[in-house]
Design an enzyme around this catalytic site. Sequence first.
Site, PDB file in Angstrom:
ATOM      1  N   GLU A 147      -8.747  -6.212  -7.243  1.00 40.66           N
ATOM      2  CA  GLU A 147      -9.867  -5.172  -6.712  1.00 40.66           C
ATOM      3  C   GLU A 147     -10.393  -3.991  -7.405  1.00 40.66           C
ATOM      4  O   GLU A 147     -10.278  -3.001  -6.633  1.00 40.66           O
ATOM      5  CB  GLU A 147      -9.536  -5.141  -4.993  1.00 40.66           C
ATOM      6  N   CYS A 156     -12.553  10.954 -18.726  1.00 37.09           N
ATOM      7  CA  CYS A 156     -13.567  10.197 -18.488  1.00 37.09           C
ATOM      8  C   CYS A 156     -14.870  10.947 -18.978  1.00 37.09           C
ATOM      9  O   CYS A 156     -15.645  10.412 -19.479  1.00 37.09           O
ATOM     10  CB  CYS A 156     -13.838   9.784 -16.824  1.00 37.09           C
ATOM     11  N   GLU A 192      -8.720 -14.460  -1.470  1.00 34.54           N
ATOM     12  CA  GLU A 192      -8.122 -13.771  -0.176  1.00 34.54           C
ATOM     13  C   GLU A 192      -9.054 -13.872   1.197  1.00 34.54           C
ATOM     14  O   GLU A 192     -10.232 -13.897   0.929  1.00 34.54           O
ATOM     15  CB  GLU A 192      -8.083 -12.327  -0.257  1.00 34.54           C
TER      16      GLU A 192
HETATM   17  C1  GLA Z   1      -7.352  -6.522  -0.158  1.00 31.39           C
HETATM   18  C2  GLA Z   1      -6.280  -6.428  -1.046  1.00 31.39           C
HETATM   19  C3  GLA Z   1      -5.016  -7.129  -0.501  1.00 31.39           C
HETATM   20  C4  GLA Z   1      -4.847  -6.665   0.973  1.00 31.39           C
HETATM   21  C5  GLA Z   1      -6.160  -7.094   1.822  1.00 31.39           C
HETATM   22  C6  GLA Z   1      -5.815  -6.948   3.349  1.00 31.39           C
HETATM   23  O1  GLA Z   1      -8.444  -7.457  -0.149  1.00 31.39           O
HETATM   24  O2  GLA Z   1      -6.707  -7.151  -2.200  1.00 31.39           O
HETATM   25  O3  GLA Z   1      -4.003  -6.589  -1.396  1.00 31.39           O
HETATM   26  O4  GLA Z   1      -4.655  -5.377   0.834  1.00 31.39           O
HETATM   27  O5  GLA Z   1      -7.037  -6.330   1.226  1.00 31.39           O
HETATM   28  O6  GLA Z   1      -7.091  -7.364   4.103  1.00 31.39           O
HETATM   29 ZN    ZN Z   2     -10.581   9.496 -15.665  1.00 26.32          ZN
END
Ligand code: GLA
Ligand code: ZN
Length: 670
Positions: A150, A160, A309
């Site tokens: 993510e 930066c 996910e």
């Molecule tokens: C995100 C993260 C996971 C977890 C979920 C919980 O999507 O990628 O590691 O923390 O949220 O909802």
């Molecule tokens: Zn930075």
Amino acid sequence: MKKKDLPQFLYGGDYNPEQWPEDTWSDDIKVFKQAEINSATINVFSWALLEPQEGEYDFSQLDKIVKTLSDADFDIVMATSTAAMPAWMFKKYPDVARVDYQGRRHVFGARHNFCPSSKNYQRLASDLVTRIAKRYCDNPHIVAWHVNNEYGGNCYCDACAKEFRQWLKGRYHTLDQLNQAWNMNVWSHTIHDWDEIVVPNELGDAWGPEGTETIVAGLSVDYLRFQSDQLLNLYQMEKQIIEQYSPDIPVTTNFHSLPNKMIDYQKWAKSQDIISYDSYPAYDMPTYHPAFLYDMMRTLKQQPFMLMESTPSQVNWQPYSPLKRPGQMRATELQAVAHGADTVQFFQLKQALGGSEKYHGAVISHYGRTDTRAFQEVERLGHDLRKVGPTIKGSMPNAKVGLIFDWSNFWSFEYVDGITHDLQYLPIILDYYRQFYERNIPTDVISVDDDFSKYDLVVAPVLYMVKPGLEEKITDYVAQGGHLLTTFMSGMVDASDNIYPGGYPGPLKQVTGIWVEESDAILPDQDVKIALTGGQQLSGHLMADLIHLESAKTIAKYASEFYAGTPAITENKYGQGKAWYVGSRLDHDSLHKVISMVVDDLSLASLAQNTNLEVTRRVTADGKELYFVLNMSNDSQPLPDEFKEGYYDLLTGQSPKEVLSAWDVEILAK
Ligand code: GLA
Ligand code: ZN
């Protein structure tokens, strides 16, 4: 090198066995098998275990995890563990940590908080990924690589800033061009030395919550572009390492949010082998919102995506985390599949006993056994997917409507300093998406760079920023018989956020056949009345454009305010095609009337009419049409007339039921 496809319809999710004693793992596997779970995503957050000291690696536990899953014949999605840094790294190299918008350098803790420009972070992450890729590249159970986790969030540190100046040199070449692009003679902002450029944080040219208010929008938009590119470089750094060892296994990183404002997913998609997405719709989110996101994920590469996910029951991090109602989990997962997902994966397979996510739902809950409602629903879905997964995998819809969503627009539109404070990009895009969703008209969520020619209609709400080349692309598309629907606050600025002079909507004036003289702000509790030429009453909000006709004709006029009687919605024939312009933000019912006119005019086909059910279609490579009929509600709904004859449900092998109960789903074919 051509990458392999996923070998099967994956059913599984994030599994963190490092949180439990080793002698519990085989029981977990038995439980997963009972639910037909066939894959696990591992090693997402293990850096501190894998490298307890700089340069000292310990793969013994990960080796055992990989062996356990391989012996059980699981497909493995192998992550690289670079999204959460070990404590020693912050201590030894404080520059690995991000500096936030308020100018504060972060310390050890949390995750997703690395500075994308930190050479130490880059070096240490490369070393780790090299070792992981080298060690596991020959394992035939690894079916995908999952880079980091993510990506998102910005850094405002000196490193930066330095890289930003380089990035700007690449874009503008000279300071003259930069000053001109940002129109820097306003407020004595003229820059005379590259080193005078500082990051637009709360101490400088921006204020208010991050990404929402700024003085020089050109600078701030460029900073967001730069940060998205910096993170993309990190992703590419890892991907290239992986590919040296594992050239034919697809590499992805999980996209997230609604969507994430900080990452230009359309740009990133080009370097994803397969798109993956983490879906956590809030409990009060209308069902068209996740549908929109899934359509976007599928459109990014015009290819099915991974639902990387989702939660089997509840999350822990929303203000309120209701349980999914009986059947709701199955319906929400199948909704993703209906829009193009070729995997169903959960976070998490086993519920943590401690730490931040111990109340987040899981396949195996704290209770540990299988006689739970959530597990039984997971098991049921597992049986369903085993049955229908092979038929669904690889199929795609064939949308004739393309709705434009563009990150530069997202950024620049929300930086607008004037007219009204309530300019938010996503809600306006969703207004339009919802119209097609509720009519069950398949829609792609496209970028301004996608090919328009395959769409009967391109919908471009608040196409605020028009980049070089887009004017020609749009006018050619319409001239050759395409149809464009656009709105207020379109064609306003160039790629550096400067107004196109000569009347709004600038480069869209010709195709829309109008020009806009001024725009009124409509106060939050008020509206402007609008009347369609047929007499129907509409209601406009947010703002109202004062429109002059050139070649267009009026299809609705304002019916209140001093501009009553002037055009509010117009239609213009241009070449072989047509362009509509909507001068105000219409409420749902009003927009419904306008979109009905357009849909009728173009004879856009709906998959099912007069129904509250969601219906999508995926077509397999050999032409078999699969209709997903989803009851995304707590009430029973009758089967739409379109499916009463000649269809059977792939899930049951039977004719479709006349009434779908709450959250029921059917996958119908002839
Ligand atoms: C995100 C993260 C996971 C977890 C979920 C919980 O999507 O990628 O590691 O923390 O949220 O909802
Ligand atoms: Zn930075």
